[in-house]
Scaffold this active site. Structure first.
Site, PDB file in Angstrom:
ATOM      1  N   ARG A  23       7.996 -11.189   5.655  1.00 24.15           N
ATOM      2  CA  ARG A  23       7.609 -12.473   5.058  1.00 24.15           C
ATOM      3  C   ARG A  23       8.132 -13.665   5.856  1.00 24.15           C
ATOM      4  NH1 ARG A  23       6.432  -9.485   0.817  1.00 24.15           N
ATOM      5  NH2 ARG A  23       5.281 -10.371  -0.936  1.00 24.15           N
TER       6      ARG A  23
ATOM      7  N   ASP B  38      15.331  -1.926  -0.760  1.00 29.09           N
ATOM      8  CA  ASP B  38      15.403  -3.376  -0.950  1.00 29.09           C
ATOM      9  C   ASP B  38      14.089  -4.042  -1.318  1.00 29.09           C
ATOM     10  OD1 ASP B  38      13.994  -3.128   1.380  1.00 29.09           O
ATOM     11  OD2 ASP B  38      15.651  -3.654   2.687  1.00 29.09           O
TER      12      ASP B  38
ATOM     13  N   HIS C 232      -0.808  -4.082   9.142  1.00 34.09           N
ATOM     14  CA  HIS C 232      -0.404  -4.025   7.730  1.00 34.09           C
ATOM     15  C   HIS C 232      -1.480  -4.701   6.871  1.00 34.09           C
ATOM     16  CE1 HIS C 232       2.014  -4.710   4.122  1.00 34.09           C
ATOM     17  NE2 HIS C 232       2.981  -3.960   4.642  1.00 34.09           N
TER      18      HIS C 232
ATOM     19  N   GLU D 178      19.957   4.490   0.267  1.00 33.12           N
ATOM     20  CA  GLU D 178      20.011   3.521   1.380  1.00 33.12           C
ATOM     21  C   GLU D 178      20.808   2.277   0.943  1.00 33.12           C
ATOM     22  OE1 GLU D 178      16.669   1.145   3.464  1.00 33.12           O
ATOM     23  OE2 GLU D 178      16.603   3.085   4.463  1.00 33.12           O
TER      24      GLU D 178
ATOM     25  N   GLU E  68      14.388  -9.191   0.961  1.00 35.37           N
ATOM     26  CA  GLU E  68      15.068  -7.886   0.931  1.00 35.37           C
ATOM     27  C   GLU E  68      16.585  -7.986   0.884  1.00 35.37           C
ATOM     28  OE1 GLU E  68      12.583  -8.669   3.016  1.00 35.37           O
ATOM     29  OE2 GLU E  68      10.955  -7.295   2.475  1.00 35.37           O
TER      30      GLU E  68
ATOM     31  N   HIS F  82       5.287  -7.111   9.468  1.00 32.82           N
ATOM     32  CA  HIS F  82       4.909  -7.493   8.102  1.00 32.82           C
ATOM     33  C   HIS F  82       5.926  -8.388   7.406  1.00 32.82           C
ATOM     34  CE1 HIS F  82       7.912  -4.931   6.166  1.00 32.82           C
ATOM     35  NE2 HIS F  82       7.677  -4.071   7.135  1.00 32.82           N
TER      36      HIS F  82
HETATM   37  C1  UD1 Z   1       6.592  -4.809   0.897  1.00 28.98           C
HETATM   38  C2  UD1 Z   1       8.078  -5.050   0.608  1.00 28.98           C
HETATM   39  C3  UD1 Z   1       8.903  -5.001   1.886  1.00 28.98           C
HETATM   40  C4  UD1 Z   1       8.627  -3.722   2.665  1.00 28.98           C
HETATM   41  C5  UD1 Z   1       7.128  -3.601   2.907  1.00 28.98           C
HETATM   42  C6  UD1 Z   1       6.809  -2.313   3.607  1.00 28.98           C
HETATM   43  C7  UD1 Z   1       8.759  -6.571  -1.191  1.00 28.98           C
HETATM   44  C8  UD1 Z   1       8.958  -7.979  -1.610  1.00 28.98           C
HETATM   45  N1  UD1 Z   1       8.237  -6.384   0.029  1.00 28.98           N
HETATM   46  O1  UD1 Z   1       6.090  -5.925   1.619  1.00 28.98           O
HETATM   47  O2  UD1 Z   1      10.277  -5.063   1.556  1.00 28.98           O
HETATM   48  O3  UD1 Z   1       9.322  -3.790   3.877  1.00 28.98           O
HETATM   49  O4  UD1 Z   1       6.442  -3.617   1.639  1.00 28.98           O
HETATM   50  O5  UD1 Z   1       5.514  -2.282   4.122  1.00 28.98           O
HETATM   51  O6  UD1 Z   1       9.041  -5.676  -1.942  1.00 28.98           O
HETATM   52  N2  UD1 Z   1      -1.667  -4.410   0.460  1.00 28.98           N
HETATM   53  C9  UD1 Z   1      -2.828  -3.672   0.319  1.00 28.98           C
HETATM   54  N3  UD1 Z   1      -2.730  -2.297   0.271  1.00 28.98           N
HETATM   55  C10 UD1 Z   1      -1.544  -1.645   0.358  1.00 28.98           C
HETATM   56  C11 UD1 Z   1      -0.385  -2.403   0.528  1.00 28.98           C
HETATM   57  C12 UD1 Z   1      -0.455  -3.787   0.553  1.00 28.98           C
HETATM   58  O7  UD1 Z   1      -3.918  -4.216   0.257  1.00 28.98           O
HETATM   59  O8  UD1 Z   1      -1.518  -0.403   0.296  1.00 28.98           O
HETATM   60  C13 UD1 Z   1      -1.778  -5.895   0.471  1.00 28.98           C
HETATM   61  C14 UD1 Z   1      -2.109  -6.467  -0.927  1.00 28.98           C
HETATM   62  O9  UD1 Z   1      -2.925  -7.588  -0.780  1.00 28.98           O
HETATM   63  C15 UD1 Z   1      -0.727  -6.864  -1.452  1.00 28.98           C
HETATM   64  C16 UD1 Z   1      -0.103  -7.387  -0.168  1.00 28.98           C
HETATM   65  O10 UD1 Z   1      -0.525  -6.471   0.839  1.00 28.98           O
HETATM   66  O11 UD1 Z   1      -0.782  -7.831  -2.480  1.00 28.98           O
HETATM   67  C17 UD1 Z   1       1.399  -7.530  -0.193  1.00 28.98           C
HETATM   68  O12 UD1 Z   1       2.053  -6.345  -0.613  1.00 28.98           O
HETATM   69  P1  UD1 Z   1       3.612  -6.462  -1.059  1.00 28.98           P
HETATM   70  O13 UD1 Z   1       4.106  -5.087  -1.408  1.00 28.98           O
HETATM   71  O14 UD1 Z   1       3.787  -7.517  -2.074  1.00 28.98           O
HETATM   72  O15 UD1 Z   1       4.328  -6.979   0.245  1.00 28.98           O
HETATM   73  P2  UD1 Z   1       4.542  -6.293   1.649  1.00 28.98           P
HETATM   74  O16 UD1 Z   1       4.405  -7.363   2.654  1.00 28.98           O
HETATM   75  O17 UD1 Z   1       3.704  -5.080   1.749  1.00 28.98           O
HETATM   76  N1  UDP Z   2       4.403   3.856   9.192  1.00 34.38           N
HETATM   77  C1  UDP Z   2       3.263   4.620   8.920  1.00 34.38           C
HETATM   78  N2  UDP Z   2       2.035   4.130   9.320  1.00 34.38           N
HETATM   79  C2  UDP Z   2       1.898   2.955   9.976  1.00 34.38           C
HETATM   80  C3  UDP Z   2       3.065   2.173  10.233  1.00 34.38           C
HETATM   81  C4  UDP Z   2       4.289   2.659   9.819  1.00 34.38           C
HETATM   82  O1  UDP Z   2       3.357   5.702   8.335  1.00 34.38           O
HETATM   83  O2  UDP Z   2       0.768   2.589  10.332  1.00 34.38           O
HETATM   84  C5  UDP Z   2       5.713   4.356   8.727  1.00 34.38           C
HETATM   85  C6  UDP Z   2       6.850   4.344   9.731  1.00 34.38           C
HETATM   86  O3  UDP Z   2       6.913   5.559  10.453  1.00 34.38           O
HETATM   87  C7  UDP Z   2       8.084   4.129   8.853  1.00 34.38           C
HETATM   88  C8  UDP Z   2       7.550   3.301   7.700  1.00 34.38           C
HETATM   89  O4  UDP Z   2       6.131   3.456   7.711  1.00 34.38           O
HETATM   90  O5  UDP Z   2       8.563   5.345   8.324  1.00 34.38           O
HETATM   91  C9  UDP Z   2       7.930   1.850   7.851  1.00 34.38           C
HETATM   92  O6  UDP Z   2       7.243   1.075   6.936  1.00 34.38           O
HETATM   93  P1  UDP Z   2       7.176  -0.498   7.023  1.00 34.38           P
HETATM   94  O7  UDP Z   2       7.353  -0.932   8.425  1.00 34.38           O
HETATM   95  O8  UDP Z   2       5.910  -0.907   6.331  1.00 34.38           O
HETATM   96  O9  UDP Z   2       8.367  -0.969   6.094  1.00 34.38           O
HETATM   97  P2  UDP Z   2       9.928  -1.231   6.343  1.00 34.38           P
HETATM   98  O10 UDP Z   2      10.529   0.006   6.901  1.00 34.38           O
HETATM   99  O11 UDP Z   2      10.057  -2.416   7.229  1.00 34.38           O
HETATM  100  O12 UDP Z   2      10.442  -1.549   4.965  1.00 34.38           O
END
Ligand code: UD1
Ligand code: UDP
Length: 372
Positions: free
Chosen positions: A217, A99, A248, A121, A135, A215
């Site tokens: 939104r 999602d 995060h 999924e 999502e 994390h």
């Molecule tokens: C995203 C997904 C969410 C998922 C989550 C898992 C969308 C809209 N959101 O949210 O569904 O549950 O990932 O964690 O698709 N950033 C870094 N390094 C990284 C990752 C993120 O610096 O490796 C920072 C960056 O500033 C980036 C921001 O996080 O712009 C947001 O990342 P983004 O993927 O847009 O949203 P998430 O909150 O991570």
């Molecule tokens: N996870 C990880 N390192 C961390 C936190 C989470 O590897 O520091 C793993 C966790 O075991 C799970 C996945 O990341 O498999 C979940 O990711 P996240 O919570 O970012 O996203 P969501 O599942 O909510 O989309």
């Protein structure tokens, strides 16, 4: 025989964890499938941690992540980034997961290319447009574009049937997250990892460990403020507790968490952990407090009670079994529920069952078998 061309597209940490077993499974059958992997790198560091652990090398890396990125730009970048790849490789089947923005934008791009779309999924629903945001709509839109729905549970299949998806387009497989968890747990047996060594030096295992992640939104702003207030109150009142929080990298999370929770003795704020270290830490924990989707699926397999900082969940199985409880982001409620779990042994036991409602570790095999 012509090999079927498979393109798996993913971009965030959880998608990579859940797609890794599928990539490995497809790559076993080189006579039947030509398998390629495209990462959008919607996440960068958090994605690369997963790629390293599962020893995956992408065929294409769109390298899209920008600090503080927004949904509009990211959606456009994924679609435009995929265009030449789809036109050049012409996959028969494009696999997307769950999602995220990567999933939905990739499904749309695959549709424009007239590839078959396979959704892993599939069928998770809250039917609340804004929770989780974005999502819930991402998976509904992806579902409309999908040709084969790989549903993790019978409940997810029922959701799809109610939306008039044809029965023969749905395959119930279990969730690949359990394949990943079993793979990692097995690998951890003979695994020497610096991150785990460092972590075990830092954590006081004589204390009750509360593991926190967040994390979503819809929790940005007020929600995260409330969560931080609850954590700092618990840390103050319970000296035998140690709160470990891998934060995060989203700035909307980093900023409030660092502002409100730095310099508290029994709260450790750490960087996101690689998957094996995170599993190790879940195993050491007494309680998990999270808004994550994936962690709700993993925790029952490890027998860990989970308090979910959301008002709805698309994963009702563990809720029904009583090992997961929704607590939202209300400060008082979080404090009350954590205190109850810490103080009432019987109550804690009732939430501690070890079981696997989300899979048996063979989901990837079932998915690949259905295409052979
Ligand atoms: C995203 C997904 C969410 C998922 C989550 C898992 C969308 C809209 N959101 O949210 O569904 O549950 O990932 O964690 O698709 N950033 C870094 N390094 C990284 C990752 C993120 O610096 O490796 C920072 C960056 O500033 C980036 C921001 O996080 O712009 C947001 O990342 P983004 O993927 O847009 O949203 P998430 O909150 O991570
Ligand atoms: N996870 C990880 N390192 C961390 C936190 C989470 O590897 O520091 C793993 C966790 O075991 C799970 C996945 O990341 O498999 C979940 O990711 P996240 O919570 O970012 O996203 P969501 O599942 O909510 O989309």
């Amino acid at each position: 025989m012509m090999r079927k061309k498979i393109l798996l597209v993913f971009g965030t940490r959880p998608e990579a964890i859940k797609m890794a077993p599928l990539v490995k499974e497809f790559k076993k059958y080189t006579d039947a499938f030509l398998t390629k992997v495209c990462i959008t790198a919607q996440h960068r560091e958090m994605l690369d941690q997963v790629m390293d652990f599962f020893e995956l090398t992408p065929d294409y890396d769109l390298n899209l992540m920008r600090p503080g990125q927004n949904l509009y730009q990211l959606t456009a970048d994924v679609i435009l980034g995929l265009k030449p790849i789809l036109e050049d490789f012409c996959p028969d089947y494009v696999f997307v997961h769950g999602d995220t923005t990567t999933s939905t934008a990739s499904a749309l791009a695959a549709f424009y290319n007239r590839s078959h779309i396979c959704h892993i999924e599939a069928g998770l629903r809250t039917y609340n447009k804004y929770s989780p945001f974005p999502e819930e709509m991402n998976r509904q839109i992806t579902g409309r574009l999908t040709d084969i729905h790989f549903a993790p549970t019978e409940g997810a299949k029922q959701n799809l049937l109610k939306e008039n998806v044809e029965d023969d387009k749905i395959v119930v497989t279990g969730n690949t997250v359990i394949d990943a968890l079993f793979y990692a747990t097995e690998k951890l047996k003979n695994y020497s990892d610096d991150e785990i060594r460092k972590l075990s030096g830092m954590i006081d295992l004589s204390k009750q460990i509360i593991l926190v992640t967040g994390h979503r939104r819809e929790n940005f702003g007020e929600g995260f403020k409330n969560i931080c207030a609850a954590l700092s109150e618990i840390a103050k009142n319970k000296e035998d507790v140690q709160i470990i929080y891998p934060v995060h990298l989203n700035p909307n999370v980093q900023d409030p968490v660092n502002k409100f929770l730095s310099n508290i003795n029994n709260i450790k704020l750490i960087s996101p952990l690689a998957y094996p270290a995170f599993i190790w830490l879940m195993n050491q924990s007494k309680i998990i407090l999270t808004d994550s989707g994936g962690i709700q699926e993993e925790a029952p397999s490890l027998g860990k009670p989970v308090l979910v900082m959301r008002n709805t969940t698309e994963r009702p199985e563990a809720l029904t079994a009583g090992t997961v409880k929704l607590v939202g982001t209300d400060t008082e409620k979080i404090i009350r529920e954590i205190t109850l779990l810490l103080e009432d042994k019987e109550y804690y036991k009732s939430m501690q069952k070890v079981y696997n409602p989300y899979g048996d570790g063979k989901a990837a095999q079932r998915i690949v078998d259905s295409l052979k």
